[in-house]
Design a protein around this motif. Structure first.
Motif, PDB file in Angstrom:
ATOM      1  N   GLU A  94     -50.026   5.831   2.722  1.00 55.70           N
ATOM      2  CA  GLU A  94     -50.502   4.875   1.709  1.00 55.70           C
ATOM      3  C   GLU A  94     -51.684   4.079   2.235  1.00 55.70           C
ATOM      4  OE1 GLU A  94     -51.310   1.271  -0.233  1.00 55.70           O
ATOM      5  OE2 GLU A  94     -50.263   1.288   1.718  1.00 55.70           O
ATOM      6  N   GLY A  95     -51.687   3.801   3.537  1.00 57.58           N
ATOM      7  CA  GLY A  95     -52.779   3.047   4.131  1.00 57.58           C
ATOM      8  C   GLY A  95     -53.980   3.896   4.505  1.00 57.58           C
ATOM      9  N   GLU A 141     -42.375  -0.176  -3.485  1.00 61.05           N
ATOM     10  CA  GLU A 141     -41.846  -1.143  -2.519  1.00 61.05           C
ATOM     11  C   GLU A 141     -42.956  -1.751  -1.661  1.00 61.05           C
ATOM     12  OE1 GLU A 141     -38.906  -2.377  -2.434  1.00 61.05           O
ATOM     13  OE2 GLU A 141     -38.043  -1.022  -3.926  1.00 61.05           O
ATOM     14  N   LEU A 142     -44.033  -0.996  -1.462  1.00 58.10           N
ATOM     15  CA  LEU A 142     -45.167  -1.496  -0.687  1.00 58.10           C
ATOM     16  C   LEU A 142     -46.092  -2.381  -1.517  1.00 58.10           C
ATOM     17  CD1 LEU A 142     -46.124   1.773   1.242  1.00 58.10           C
ATOM     18  CD2 LEU A 142     -45.147  -0.293   2.249  1.00 58.10           C
ATOM     19  N   GLY A 143     -45.843  -2.439  -2.834  1.00 58.47           N
ATOM     20  CA  GLY A 143     -46.750  -3.171  -3.716  1.00 58.47           C
ATOM     21  C   GLY A 143     -48.002  -2.382  -4.028  1.00 58.47           C
ATOM     22  N   ALA A 144     -47.969  -1.081  -3.793  1.00 57.04           N
ATOM     23  CA  ALA A 144     -49.109  -0.205  -4.065  1.00 57.04           C
ATOM     24  C   ALA A 144     -48.939   0.459  -5.429  1.00 57.04           C
ATOM     25  CB  ALA A 144     -49.223   0.857  -2.971  1.00 57.04           C
ATOM     26  N   ASP A 145     -50.025   0.942  -5.990  1.00 55.94           N
ATOM     27  CA  ASP A 145     -50.009   1.593  -7.291  1.00 55.94           C
ATOM     28  C   ASP A 145     -49.352   2.963  -7.175  1.00 55.94           C
ATOM     29  OD1 ASP A 145     -50.444   2.634  -9.793  1.00 55.94           O
ATOM     30  OD2 ASP A 145     -52.638   2.591  -9.678  1.00 55.94           O
ATOM     31  N   LEU A 180     -33.113   1.904  -1.102  1.00 59.78           N
ATOM     32  CA  LEU A 180     -34.511   1.851  -0.660  1.00 59.78           C
ATOM     33  C   LEU A 180     -35.045   0.424  -0.745  1.00 59.78           C
ATOM     34  CD1 LEU A 180     -36.972   3.536   0.295  1.00 59.78           C
ATOM     35  CD2 LEU A 180     -37.641   3.683  -2.124  1.00 59.78           C
ATOM     36  N   ASN A 181     -34.732  -0.256  -1.827  1.00 61.72           N
ATOM     37  CA  ASN A 181     -35.159  -1.650  -1.962  1.00 61.72           C
ATOM     38  C   ASN A 181     -34.550  -2.511  -0.864  1.00 61.72           C
ATOM     39  OD1 ASN A 181     -34.229  -4.504  -3.453  1.00 61.72           O
ATOM     40  ND2 ASN A 181     -36.372  -3.935  -3.744  1.00 61.72           N
ATOM     41  N   GLY A 187     -38.918  -4.866   6.267  1.00 61.70           N
ATOM     42  CA  GLY A 187     -40.195  -5.518   6.055  1.00 61.70           C
ATOM     43  C   GLY A 187     -41.337  -4.796   6.750  1.00 61.70           C
ATOM     44  N   THR A 188     -42.105  -5.531   7.525  1.00 58.09           N
ATOM     45  CA  THR A 188     -43.283  -4.970   8.183  1.00 58.09           C
ATOM     46  C   THR A 188     -42.953  -4.157   9.421  1.00 58.09           C
ATOM     47  OG1 THR A 188     -43.575  -7.021   9.455  1.00 58.09           O
ATOM     48  CG2 THR A 188     -44.754  -6.836   7.358  1.00 58.09           C
ATOM     49  N   ARG A 189     -41.667  -3.986   9.721  1.00 57.95           N
ATOM     50  CA  ARG A 189     -41.298  -3.224  10.915  1.00 57.95           C
ATOM     51  C   ARG A 189     -41.335  -1.722  10.701  1.00 57.95           C
ATOM     52  NH1 ARG A 189     -35.692  -5.358  12.467  1.00 57.95           N
ATOM     53  NH2 ARG A 189     -35.617  -5.986  10.286  1.00 57.95           N
ATOM     54  N   TRP A 190     -41.669  -1.258   9.498  1.00 56.31           N
ATOM     55  CA  TRP A 190     -41.753   0.178   9.260  1.00 56.31           C
ATOM     56  C   TRP A 190     -42.845   0.770  10.116  1.00 56.31           C
ATOM     57  CZ3 TRP A 190     -38.300   3.081   6.935  1.00 56.31           C
ATOM     58  CH2 TRP A 190     -37.441   2.484   6.019  1.00 56.31           C
ATOM     59  N   PRO A 191     -42.582   1.892  10.770  1.00 58.29           N
ATOM     60  CA  PRO A 191     -43.642   2.547  11.552  1.00 58.29           C
ATOM     61  C   PRO A 191     -44.841   2.843  10.657  1.00 58.29           C
ATOM     62  CG  PRO A 191     -41.512   3.575  11.979  1.00 58.29           C
ATOM     63  CD  PRO A 191     -41.302   2.630  10.832  1.00 58.29           C
TER      64      PRO A 191
END
Length: 304
Positions: free
Chosen positions: A179-180, A242-246, A290-291, A298-302
Motif C-alpha cells: 500500500e505504501g 484498516e489502513l485508511g487507504a482507498d 482483522l479490525n 497499530g503501527t507495529r505491522w511490518p
C-alpha cells in the motif's frame, strides 16, 4: 484449573509468539517456545532432549505437559524447488516428535494447513473430506499429519488457513507494505478462504491444550479459523480500509494474471463443526478479527 505446561517448537513464528504470550500472561504456566535457532526440529537428539527436559520440568512444577508443534517449512513457493528441506521439517520432524511424545506420554497438538486439500470444493471442508494437495508444501504437511496420527494415539491435528500476525511475513504484512509502495495493486479474486488472526488461533490452540489435559477431545483432526469467507481481493481491500487507504486502489484479477510457482487452492474454507462439537469455542468472524488486529498492533505491522 491448573494450566498445562506448554512446549512450543516453532515458538518464534507469528502463532507461536501469540500462544506463548497468551499462556504466560493469562495462565501463568510453564512455557518454553523455542524458535528454529534454538531447537532444530530435524535433529532427533535435540528434539528428544527438549521434550525430556521439559517433561521433567513440568513434573517438578506439578504441571501436565502438552507439546504444540508450530514448527514448519512455510515458504510455499520455495518448497517447489526445495522439497527435501520441506519434507524434513514438515513430514519427518513431526513423525520423530510424535514418537518422542508417545514414549513420554505427552499429548501432542500438531498444526497443519488448508493446503492439504485440492481446493475444488464448493462448501467448507470437513476434517474427514478427501485430501488432494497440489503443492510440495501441501504434500509434505499431509505426510506430517498422517505420521503424527498413526504414531501417537494422544495426538491431534489442527488445520488452519490464511494466518496473519505482526510477528512474521504474511498476506496482511505484504498488503501493508505494498500500500505504501504502489498506486494500485492487482489481487486474485478467484481464491477463497477464511483469514485468521494469529492471536485468535493461539487462543483456540490454548483452549485445546487445556482440554486434552482434562480429557481427550473426541475428534483428532480439527479445523480452526476465523469464521466467514473472503476472496484474496476482498481481504486486500479490507486491509486497505484498516489502513485508511482507498480500497478502490485494489484491482481484481484472475489467479492466472498473478502466477506463482506453487498452485494455491482456489477454495480452502475449513468447517469448524467438529471443533465446536468437541466443546471448543468457535473463532469470531474474520472481518471483526482483522479490525481487532489493527487496533491491537497499530503501527507495529511490518512494513508500516
Amino acid at each position: 484449573m491448573t494450566p498445562p505446561a506448554l512446549l512450543i517448537p516453532g515458538g518464534r513464528g507469528q502463532v507461536g509468539v501469540e500462544l506463548a504470550g497468551l499462556a504466560r500472561g493469562a495462565r501463568n504456566g510453564l512455557v518454553h517456545a523455542p524458535g528454529s535457532g534454538e531447537l532444530d526440529v530435524t535433529d532427533s537428539a535435540a528434539l528428544t532432549d527438549a521434550v525430556d527436559s521439559f517433561t521433567d520440568a513440568a513434573a517438578d512444577s506439578g504441571l501436565r505437559p502438552v507439546v504444540v508443534n508450530l514448527a514448519a517449512y512455510t515458504a510455499v513457493d520455495a518448497a517447489e524447488s526445495d522439497s527435501a528441506t520441506a519434507a524434513g521439517v514438515n513430514s519427518t520432524a513431526p513423525a520423530t516428535l510424535a514418537r518422542i511424545c508417545r514414549k513420554r506420554g505427552v499429548p501432542l497438538v500438531h498444526v497443519s494447513t488448508d493446503y492439504v486439500f485440492s481446493g475444488d470444493a464448493r462448501q467448507p471442508y470437513e476434517p474427514e473430506d478427501e485430501t488432494g494437495p497440489r503443492s510440495v508444501y501441501g504434500r509434505t504437511k499431509l505426510d506430517g499429519e498422517r505420521a503424527v496420527l498413526d504414531i501417537h494415539p494422544r495426538s491431534w491435528v489442527v488445520r488452519t488457513a490464511w494466518v496473519y500476525g505482526a510477528a512474521g511475513a504474511n498476506f496482511v504484512s505484504s498488503m501493508v507494505r505494498l500500500e505504501g509502495e504502489r498506486e494500485t495493486l492487482s489481487v486474485a479474486d478467484d481464491q477463497f478462504g477464511s483469514p485468521t488472526w494469529a492471536a485468535d488461533l493461539a487462543g483456540g490452540l490454548l483452549e485445546l491444550a487445556e482440554s486434552v489435559v482434562r480429557r481427550d477431545a473426541p475428534h483428532r483432526v480439527l479445523h480452526c479459523t476465523n469464521s466467514g469467507v473472503a476472496s484474496r481481493y476482498e481481504f486486500a481491500r479490507a486491509v486497505f480500509e484498516e489502513l485508511g487507504a482507498d480500497p478502490e486502489r485494489v484491482r481484481p484479477v484472475p489467479s492466472s494474471e498473478v502466477p506463482r510457482p506453487a498452485p494455491r487452492p482456489a477454495f480452502s474454507v475449513l468447517s469448524d463443526r467438529k471443533w465446536t462439537d468437541s466443546g471448543l469455542t468457535g473463532l469470531r468472524p474474520w472481518r471483526q478479527a482483522l479490525n481487532a488486529a489493527f487496533r491491537h498492533h497499530g503501527t507495529r505491522w511490518p512494513g508500516r
